[in-house]
Design an enzyme around this catalytic site. Sequence first.
Site, PDB file in Angstrom:
ATOM      1  N   GLU A  76      -2.434  -1.361  -7.859  1.00 25.61           N
ATOM      2  CA  GLU A  76      -3.462  -0.710  -7.030  1.00 25.61           C
ATOM      3  C   GLU A  76      -3.084  -0.652  -5.549  1.00 25.61           C
ATOM      4  O   GLU A  76      -3.324   0.354  -4.877  1.00 25.61           O
ATOM      5  CB  GLU A  76      -4.766  -1.500  -7.202  1.00 25.61           C
ATOM      6  N   ASP A  77      -2.483  -1.724  -5.025  1.00 23.96           N
ATOM      7  CA  ASP A  77      -2.293  -1.845  -3.575  1.00 23.96           C
ATOM      8  C   ASP A  77      -0.850  -1.767  -3.094  1.00 23.96           C
ATOM      9  O   ASP A  77      -0.594  -1.843  -1.898  1.00 23.96           O
ATOM     10  CB  ASP A  77      -2.892  -3.180  -3.089  1.00 23.96           C
TER      11      ASP A  77
END
Length: 711
Positions: A76-77
């Site tokens: 996600e990051d």
Amino acid sequence: MFTIDDLADRLGGYLPPDEIQQVKRAFYYAEQAHDGQRRRSGEPYVTHPLAVANILANMHMDHQSLMSAMLHDVIEDTGVSKEALAEQFGKPVAELVDGVSKLTQITFEDKAVAQAENFQKMVLAMSRDIRVIIVKLADRLHNMRTLGALRPEKKRRIARETLEIYARIASRLGINTIRVELEDLSFQALHPMRAERIKRAVSSARGHRRSAIRQIQTTLQKSLDDEGLAGTVVGRQKHLLSIYKKMRDQRKPFAEIMDVFGFRIITEDVDSCYRILGVVHNLYKPVPGRFKDYIAIPKANGYQSLHTTLFGSGGMPIEVQIRTREMEAMANNGIAAHWLYKAGQTDHPIAEGSHARAREWVKGLLEMQRHAGDSLEFIEHVKNDLFPDDIYVFTPRGDIMELPQGATVIDFAYAVHTDIGNSCIACRIDRHLAPLSTRLESGQTLEIITAPGARPNLAWLNFVVTAKARSAIRHALKHQQQTEAVQLGRRLLNKALADFETSLEELPESVLPELLDELTLKDEESLLESIGLGTRVALVVARRLVDLLHGDMAEAGERGLAAQGPIVISGGEGMVIKFARCCHPLPGDPVVGHLSVGKGIVVHRTECRNLDELKSDPDKLFALEWSDEISEDFPVALRIEIESRRGLVAELASLVTDADANIERIGIEERDARLSIVHLTLAVRDRVHLARIIKRIRNLSHVGKITRVGN
């Protein structure tokens, strides 16, 4: 600060060295991937995945879950892909990480849609591996512990989502330790002042009650020892949200809530639980109606315990829970107890049963997801499904079914099987016939009566409470409307094609696929459904079909829809032919229909003023005529001017009933001291039936003008 070496030392208590090494490797990979990233609090980002893994270690989760916790924000990051994780750590870990990750590559119109879509994605991942939700709960718990650095509005939004969804999921999976902390942290974020005041009051009350608690605890423990029963008595504390809810819902002051002393007795086996129950009932008098046996009938999340409330000295209530050590572990860890026992290389029926129940719950979520119209509807169903208060009823064969408080016969029917819910027509509760809307109570035995061809009723949505029933009813009604729209679309298209001296069945096979391709529709049913629902005009489709057949526009098409024969209606067509409320058409009235987008044909009386704008466009109007065989009743509105006098409503009601009609609505408006206006809505068969009723009303003395209301 907590480090990876501290975690490794803790894992040494239940994981082999090679698995601990894999967890450490995942940590170093996450540390490198998140290099340079910091949390809102200013700490290095990797402290978050390490804390999440530590929460899972407290629950003795397996090494793959711990590795996923370390890596759960990497997709996600950071720039790391799912494929790269699979290559490094194996497919199971990559799937777990992907299941917990949000949909970052898609832009949503608002936060609610994003939340719903992300939750829907997580449910699909849960269906493949239930560990996804345990990792997510640990992730959410650490986020809630560190909410302080966020903006107040974001803090409240996350707290509300946690309370509505994640705390309830933890409860549904029986993970009580996480549920309690999530609830209290959410409560503190949403109502900080109330939480602080209750916290101070609890601390103060606990100090005042210490001697009383110690005395009761000593008395209970001595009674067990005297009887030779192995058991440990511990005090039980209420958490903040529980106290607040009781004060709010029961409208009781804090002092009354805290007046109840809570104790838990942990013993070795089930037989000892019941023997200890006898001892405490011998020691203190039990409160009638407050005993619950969750050992014989466990809660939906697998929770087992004996609950009883006793009259202590001076009438002080004492709440006692009695359970085995395994039940205590199950109550605290829920589905995570499955891995707790796996870690010790011993299977346990309680843990295995919990895991099976969780899989069954996820299976139910997937069924709801298939039936839901969109992600927002699905998440609403999930929220409704997560209310914890259950009742227990029996099938005719003696099987126990658990349903939420307030559940009805329809909810039970759908809980047994979707097909039984869709086709149920009646029910017997304890061998007596009962309405389908009856609210159920624990201990009842239900028998559902079904009939082939029966269909769900739209009115059922007004009283069902389970998400499964609600989503299944909506799905069935949607399918029913679709089927009826296809049938109506076929009739309308054949009527239009009759003008060109052909029909759908007579068209060459090559023509229809060409039109479907032109309109980007997948099949014939989609075309007919769009015609039936009014999103396409049958005449335009017919003209295009003939154009494709002959290569030019047929002259017959120019005559328009007015030249076609009328469509015959009977009033029982279902969901795609509706009767206008503005003019209340009755069999015998001259009628005309117009296409309403998404609804089908709406039937009006020909003199209805609401049709004035449509009459200029004949393509939108359909000639209709009534069938000779009509068994339905139709509403009609009357306005009656009558002199005011006592017993007027009773006299009108009696007269209408004698004329074999029903009153649907009645209202009286006083014109002046002498004259009243009665607004009457009746259900009648046709115009002749209405004329007979009006004639009877005219024969009443003091009746003036009678007008049929309608545009």
